[in-house]
Design an enzyme around this catalytic site. Structure first.
Site, PDB file in Angstrom:
ATOM      1  N   HIS A 168     -22.671  77.624  25.660  1.00  0.00           N
ATOM      2  CA  HIS A 168     -23.804  78.809  25.619  1.00  0.00           C
ATOM      3  C   HIS A 168     -22.929  79.265  24.258  1.00  0.00           C
ATOM      4  CE1 HIS A 168     -25.108  83.004  25.813  1.00  0.00           C
ATOM      5  NE2 HIS A 168     -26.340  82.022  26.826  1.00  0.00           N
ATOM      6  N   ASP A 171     -29.518  77.635  32.661  1.00  0.00           N
ATOM      7  CA  ASP A 171     -29.521  76.261  33.014  1.00  0.00           C
ATOM      8  C   ASP A 171     -29.607  75.067  34.360  1.00  0.00           C
ATOM      9  OD1 ASP A 171     -32.597  77.137  31.784  1.00  0.00           O
ATOM     10  OD2 ASP A 171     -31.063  76.411  30.140  1.00  0.00           O
TER      11      ASP A 171
END
Ligand SMILES: CC(C)(COP(=O)(O)OP(=O)(O)OC[C@H]1O[C@@H](n2cnc3c(N)ncnc32)[C@H](O)[C@@H]1OP(=O)(O)O)[C@@H](O)C(=O)NCCC(=O)NCCS
Length: 376
Positions: A262, A313
């Site tokens: 991320h 996700d």
């Protein structure tokens, strides 16, 4: 500052807006919407309450929530012309393309299409949130050769989505899990799609144009498209016993691991932790526990090898799958949650707007003499 020399690749760490919506603490892995911790909102509030919070800045009381829910329910129907348009689209079209087109069509039919006032934007936000859910489900039904399911006039937002998708009312447990997913995806500061919506808004365009752009940005596998890619990876691996061999080869091939890593969270994505627990329960209940086991093992191997953390996700993939969401609808489902945040950001941008217009650092040839085509 010298003109055009302050290059920050990917705008990493650049602050491009003030916001009252999302408090993202990447260092400590914490996230809150308008001051409320994401864990409380996902577990103890509904998506309707969260949308209200993002648009109004406060959680609704009982009567405010009843009125707001009625507004969302009243906005569920989509124009017949849009359903006709779905029938004309190629059956194999990516549902995100269909959704992007649907948002544009909804903009053509919206009674406030030309009104960018705060009040009109607030009305459009409610309409788009309800209609996008209907559009995703109607497009799926039409491409699958079924009639669209009329939106319910009493089910809550999440349950109505699953009802419109399948024609069956979901169980309370399934609807609750899906509702929490919508909340977890509802808002996330200046991610690429939200930034896109703000850029479009900053030209004084309009909410539907901004959201259509946001859908396009979300589609990419480095953003919302990662969830679908995670599920395709799990399907490629096939069995828990294959995870080690898959990971070793993927490391040698320098493959990008979808759902991992991320830009902002380095210690951990708080949404992934919540989704992991939900995925475990949903995979067990649906008799598809292997997807959860495979995801846990893959997460451990990638983390050992590359210190990457799972993002939102990663565990949403086995969760959505076990809730019966078709794999190519994972990203449209994420859009159906993120619409609450996109529209809240669009309103915030309109209310305190300045054109977003960064610079490029020119690295091409220096000035040269132009020759007409016959002399080149
Ligand atoms: C989300 C993401 C785009 C953020 O990336 P970023 O901040 O721009 O970081 P970079 O792409 O510059 O990567 C930095 C380093 O980590 C590595 N890395 C980051 N994410 C990786 C991943 N998922 N798999 C493998 N390597 C990864 C890169 O290869 C790079 O290594 P290098 O410096 O040796 O070249 C990235 O982590 C990614 O591609 N993840 C997979 C897609 C995904 O899940 N997206 C959903 C995000 S919510």
């Amino acid at each position: 500052m010298t003109e055009g020399t302050q290059l920050i690749r990917g705008l990493e760490g650049v602050v491009a807006a003030e916001t009252k919506l999302c408090d993202l603490d990447g260092k400590n892995g914490r996230l809150a919407y308008c001051g409320y911790d994401i864990d409380d909102l996902a577990r103890r509030a509904t998506f309707e309450e969260v949308a209200y919070l993002l648009w109004q800045g406060e959680l609704p009381n009982k009567s405010e929530l009843a009125k707001f829910s009625a507004e969302l329910i009243a906005a569920r129907r989509i124009p017949g012309e849009l359903i006709q348009a779905f029938a004309l689209m190629p059956k194999q079209a990516d549902p995100m393309r269909a959704l992007q087109a649907a948002v544009a069509v909804l903009g053509m039919h919206d009674p406030d299409a030309r009104d960018n006032s705060h009040a009109a934007n607030r009305r459009k936000a409610a309409r788009l949130t309800s209609q996008m859910a209907t559009a995703v489900c109607a497009h799926h039904r039409v491409r699958s050769g079924h009639e669209p399911v009329e939106p319910s006039s009493d089910l809550p937002h999440a349950a109505n989505f699953l009802y419109m998708l399948t024609g069956q009312k979901p169980t309370d447990v399934t609807a609750r899990a899906f509702d929490a997913c919508l909340t977890l995806y509802a808002e996330h500061e200046l991610n690429a799609s939200t930034f896109t919506t703000r850029c479009i808004t900053s030209t004084n365009s309009d909410m539907h144009s901004a959201v259509a752009g946001g859908v396009g940005a979300l589609k990419g596998p480095l953003h919302g498209g990662a969830g679908e890619a995670v599920m395709r990876t799990l399907m490629e691996i096939g069995e828990v016993a294959n995870v080690d061999a898959f990971t070793e080869k993927a490391l040698v091939d320098k493959r990008r691991f979808m759902g991992m890593g991320h830009r902002v969270y380095k210690a951990g994505d708080p949404r992934a932790a919540i989704l992991k627990g939900m995925a475990e329960e949903a995979c067990r209940q649906s008799g598809q526990f292997k997807w959860y086991e495979m995801a846990v093992k893959l997460h451990a191997r990638i983390n050992e090898a590359k210190k990457l953390i799972p993002n939102v996700d990663f565990y949403s993939a086995p969760l959505f799958y076990s809730l019966g969401i078709p794999v190519d609808l994972f990203t449209p489902v994420i859009a159906a949650g993120r619409i609450a945040g996109w529209t809240a950001n669009i309103v915030e941008q309109f209310d305190d707007n300045r054109l977003i217009r960064p610079r490029g650092d020119y690295i091409g040839p220096s000035r040269r003499t132009f020759k007409t085509v016959d002399k080149r």
